[in-house]
Enzyme design. Sequence first.
Site, PDB file in Angstrom:
ATOM      1  N   GLY A   1       0.850  -1.181   0.000  1.00  0.00           N
ATOM      2  CA  GLY A   1       0.000   0.000   0.000  1.00  0.00           C
ATOM      3  C   GLY A   1       0.884   1.228   0.000  1.00  0.00           C
ATOM      4  O   GLY A   1       2.078   1.124   0.306  1.00  0.00           O
TER       5      GLY A   1
ATOM      6  N   CYS B   1       5.516  -5.955   1.128  1.00  0.00           N
ATOM      7  CA  CYS B   1       5.831  -4.527   1.052  1.00  0.00           C
ATOM      8  C   CYS B   1       5.296  -3.794   2.288  1.00  0.00           C
ATOM      9  O   CYS B   1       5.756  -4.035   3.389  1.00  0.00           O
ATOM     10  CB  CYS B   1       5.310  -3.941  -0.266  1.00  0.00           C
ATOM     11  SG  CYS B   1       5.919  -2.272  -0.557  1.00  0.00           S
ATOM     12  N   TYR B   2       4.288  -2.933   2.134  1.00  0.00           N
ATOM     13  CA  TYR B   2       3.703  -2.281   3.318  1.00  0.00           C
ATOM     14  C   TYR B   2       3.252  -3.341   4.332  1.00  0.00           C
ATOM     15  O   TYR B   2       3.335  -3.132   5.545  1.00  0.00           O
ATOM     16  CB  TYR B   2       2.524  -1.402   2.880  1.00  0.00           C
ATOM     17  CG  TYR B   2       1.802  -0.721   4.015  1.00  0.00           C
ATOM     18  CD1 TYR B   2       2.298   0.438   4.565  1.00  0.00           C
ATOM     19  CD2 TYR B   2       0.608  -1.252   4.529  1.00  0.00           C
ATOM     20  CE1 TYR B   2       1.635   1.067   5.621  1.00  0.00           C
ATOM     21  CE2 TYR B   2      -0.064  -0.632   5.572  1.00  0.00           C
ATOM     22  CZ  TYR B   2       0.461   0.527   6.112  1.00  0.00           C
ATOM     23  OH  TYR B   2      -0.201   1.149   7.142  1.00  0.00           O
TER      24      TYR B   2
ATOM     25  N   HIS C   1       7.653  -7.037  -4.248  1.00  0.00           N
ATOM     26  CA  HIS C   1       6.314  -7.436  -4.705  1.00  0.00           C
ATOM     27  C   HIS C   1       6.428  -8.765  -5.424  1.00  0.00           C
ATOM     28  O   HIS C   1       6.807  -8.804  -6.595  1.00  0.00           O
ATOM     29  CB  HIS C   1       5.731  -6.365  -5.625  1.00  0.00           C
ATOM     30  CG  HIS C   1       5.261  -5.154  -4.881  1.00  0.00           C
ATOM     31  ND1 HIS C   1       3.966  -5.020  -4.437  1.00  0.00           N
ATOM     32  CD2 HIS C   1       5.918  -4.048  -4.477  1.00  0.00           C
ATOM     33  CE1 HIS C   1       3.841  -3.876  -3.788  1.00  0.00           C
ATOM     34  NE2 HIS C   1       5.013  -3.264  -3.800  1.00  0.00           N
TER      35      HIS C   1
ATOM     36  N   GLU D   1       4.029 -10.553  -6.366  1.00  0.00           N
ATOM     37  CA  GLU D   1       2.878 -10.809  -7.233  1.00  0.00           C
ATOM     38  C   GLU D   1       3.056 -10.273  -8.653  1.00  0.00           C
ATOM     39  O   GLU D   1       2.253 -10.562  -9.517  1.00  0.00           O
ATOM     40  CB  GLU D   1       1.605 -10.212  -6.597  1.00  0.00           C
ATOM     41  CG  GLU D   1       1.540  -8.683  -6.539  1.00  0.00           C
ATOM     42  CD  GLU D   1       2.308  -8.060  -5.363  1.00  0.00           C
ATOM     43  OE1 GLU D   1       3.227  -8.711  -4.825  1.00  0.00           O
ATOM     44  OE2 GLU D   1       2.006  -6.916  -5.009  1.00  0.00           O
TER      45      GLU D   1
ATOM     46  N   SER E   1     -23.412  -4.040 -23.319  1.00  0.00           N
ATOM     47  CA  SER E   1     -22.569  -2.986 -23.893  1.00  0.00           C
ATOM     48  C   SER E   1     -21.729  -3.482 -25.057  1.00  0.00           C
ATOM     49  O   SER E   1     -21.144  -2.697 -25.787  1.00  0.00           O
ATOM     50  CB  SER E   1     -21.621  -2.473 -22.807  1.00  0.00           C
ATOM     51  OG  SER E   1     -20.700  -3.500 -22.482  1.00  0.00           O
ATOM     52  N   GLY E   2     -21.659  -4.796 -25.213  1.00  0.00           N
ATOM     53  CA  GLY E   2     -20.733  -5.325 -26.224  1.00  0.00           C
ATOM     54  C   GLY E   2     -19.392  -5.696 -25.609  1.00  0.00           C
ATOM     55  O   GLY E   2     -18.549  -6.285 -26.253  1.00  0.00           O
ATOM     56  N   GLY E   3     -19.203  -5.332 -24.331  1.00  0.00           N
ATOM     57  CA  GLY E   3     -17.963  -5.679 -23.632  1.00  0.00           C
ATOM     58  C   GLY E   3     -18.007  -7.126 -23.142  1.00  0.00           C
ATOM     59  O   GLY E   3     -19.047  -7.798 -23.221  1.00  0.00           O
ATOM     60  N   VAL E   4     -16.881  -7.578 -22.608  1.00  0.00           N
ATOM     61  CA  VAL E   4     -16.742  -8.978 -22.222  1.00  0.00           C
ATOM     62  C   VAL E   4     -17.701  -9.327 -21.074  1.00  0.00           C
ATOM     63  O   VAL E   4     -18.428 -10.317 -21.137  1.00  0.00           O
ATOM     64  CB  VAL E   4     -15.283  -9.260 -21.766  1.00  0.00           C
ATOM     65  CG1 VAL E   4     -15.126 -10.695 -21.320  1.00  0.00           C
ATOM     66  CG2 VAL E   4     -14.311  -8.926 -22.873  1.00  0.00           C
ATOM     67  N   ASP E   5     -17.716  -8.498 -20.028  1.00  0.00           N
ATOM     68  CA  ASP E   5     -18.434  -8.880 -18.809  1.00  0.00           C
ATOM     69  C   ASP E   5     -19.942  -9.019 -19.050  1.00  0.00           C
ATOM     70  O   ASP E   5     -20.551 -10.027 -18.686  1.00  0.00           O
ATOM     71  CB  ASP E   5     -18.199  -7.852 -17.688  1.00  0.00           C
ATOM     72  CG  ASP E   5     -16.720  -7.587 -17.464  1.00  0.00           C
ATOM     73  OD1 ASP E   5     -15.912  -8.446 -17.850  1.00  0.00           O
ATOM     74  OD2 ASP E   5     -16.380  -6.519 -16.918  1.00  0.00           O
ATOM     75  N   SER E   6     -20.534  -7.989 -19.666  1.00  0.00           N
ATOM     76  CA  SER E   6     -21.994  -8.078 -19.831  1.00  0.00           C
ATOM     77  C   SER E   6     -22.349  -9.168 -20.834  1.00  0.00           C
ATOM     78  O   SER E   6     -23.383  -9.830 -20.702  1.00  0.00           O
ATOM     79  CB  SER E   6     -22.605  -6.728 -20.212  1.00  0.00           C
ATOM     80  OG  SER E   6     -22.168  -6.299 -21.480  1.00  0.00           O
TER      81      SER E   6
ATOM     82  N   LYS F   1     -11.422 -10.578 -14.277  1.00  0.00           N
ATOM     83  CA  LYS F   1     -11.591 -10.496 -15.727  1.00  0.00           C
ATOM     84  C   LYS F   1     -11.073 -11.742 -16.455  1.00  0.00           C
ATOM     85  O   LYS F   1     -11.753 -12.288 -17.328  1.00  0.00           O
ATOM     86  CB  LYS F   1     -10.828  -9.256 -16.211  1.00  0.00           C
ATOM     87  CG  LYS F   1     -11.102  -8.849 -17.627  1.00  0.00           C
ATOM     88  CD  LYS F   1     -12.385  -8.092 -17.669  1.00  0.00           C
ATOM     89  CE  LYS F   1     -12.586  -7.267 -18.885  1.00  0.00           C
ATOM     90  NZ  LYS F   1     -13.689  -6.336 -18.641  1.00  0.00           N
TER      91      LYS F   1
END
Length: 578
Positions: free
Chosen positions: A54, A81-82, A169, A171, A223-228, A367
């Site tokens: 953080g 890290c933090y 880090h 990750e 919307s045409g996006g991946v999620d919806s 995602k």
Amino acid sequence: MNPTAQIIVLDAGGQYCHLIARKVRDLGVYAEVRASETPAADLASARGIIISGGPSSVYDPDSPTVDPAIFELGKPVLGICYGQQLMAHLLGGNVRKGDKGEYGLATLELDDAGDPMFGGLAGTQQVWMSHRDVVDRLPEGFRAAGRTGTCALAAIAAPERNFFAVQFHLEVVHTTRGKEYLRNFAFRVCGCTRDWDPRHRVPLLEQEIRECARGRNVFFFVSGGVDSSVAFTLCTRALGAERVRGVYVDTGLMREGETDFVRRMANLSVEHAEEQFLRPLEGVTDPERKRHIIGEEFVRVQERIIDSRRLLDENWILGQGTIYPDTIESGGTAKAAVIKTHHNRVVGIQRLMEAGRIVEPLKSFYKDEVREVGRELGLSSELLDRHPFPGPGLAIRCLCTDRDEPVVVTGDGVILPVHSVGVQGDSRSYAPVLAIDALDHARATELINRIREINRVVAAVETVAPVESMRVRASSLTPARIGRLRRADAIVRGLTHASGYDHEIWQFPVILIPLGTDASPDSVVLRPVHSVDGMTAQSVPMPADLLRTICAELSRVEGIAGVFYDLTHKPPGTIEWE
Ligand code: XMP
């Protein structure tokens, strides 16, 4: 139902917190993110706890902390890290400001101590650092396990209590053995078992959708996006096509071929609202006003659709493509609250949400996992691997201005009097752009840091006339300019897809700016970026032959005087220009 999280990541405000949970899930272990101050009692069912990095210092007045009782649960804890600094601070060690910062790649010397966490990883290795504060006195029971040239306590361990911490880090991809550290922690230290594969969850998700719908139908604004699209397809599979309806709004601000692309999905109707959006935008040049108008029209058109199709009666619930990071407050702001506001402002939708008449099948997925679910459902990679595209569409990539202005030639480059947004400090602010003549990221960063009145640097890649002789002209969102941008965007998208470069980057906005000559009034800016989640981003180079082909094709588009390349990272420049 999701499995019980085996690993809980406590969010200390770091941009990489979600990345940690995602990387643990990649190991096949279900992990969730919780607020850092979550009471220890709520973590009792986890097998292990990770405290994220953080931006704060443990001595800042309102810096994130954790419930000290988590150290009494008898569970393994890993600080990053933090997270390492906080562990040291709370367990009786000491943290101080380092003599110098350590940002970027570093070389770690890890000891051969034989504990389950660091065992097998000993030796010299590349890690990625981003810190100024350092632990300078170990808490009781800890020993030093690794160091870099700048940081004497870069890895520490109290193996008897299963407490481990690293200053680097682990990750991020730049820490070359990062995944092995996480694997050791999850399996050897915490004893986790493999319980997570998003693809196997499809039947369970379908079951959950059926339980949530309880005989009712589901409607989506797609919307045409991946999620919806994935959420919509899942609902269709779960309930049958006749019980799911999707509406896609064509605002007239969409990319080339988008409406036809979306129309290929079953049971989806297109609401043509081009006039409704474009008319109020005529002559408008102020970016925030453009966004506001588009937001208002979205609300109107969605209300109209809901009313005309009686979507509020008891037979319907709302489906949404909300994903996991949208639901979690990170750094104090829930992204969903910012980005999806136009949905949440529609009165009808608000009522549905308040009544719990909403189904969000992807709300615990990242995602990449949504994409895996989509592949399991048989959706095409053309749909699943799309880059994000903003709701207000091409409008926020078509810069406008209300006055003619010349460029300003300086010793560092040419100042272009177009105003693009940046995130200097906490707020969004508009400032001019500096054009230089070389694709030089290091120089661009130096210039942005030095010259106060700009927030972006672009390289002039190819222009029909010297940049010094170009002018900015008063321009708004005319059909001709939107058409020009749409064509340029389609060219860039086509070529980056054909070359495979689109898989190497996170997003590639193409922006039209009103800078040019008498014959060709506009120029195009290319903005390929790498990012993890859109919150920060790096401008990245592209293959020289691809850039040459793009420039050659763009030079054939009517009205385009030049191609520029955005060299600005975020911060200080946002990914979009407005
Ligand atoms: P910025 O420009 O803030 O963008 O660096 C970060 C990410 O958010 C997307 N973005 C939007 N998405 N509606 C959206 O749906 C918006 O108004 C909007 N503004 C920015 C942007 O494309 C990038 O992925």
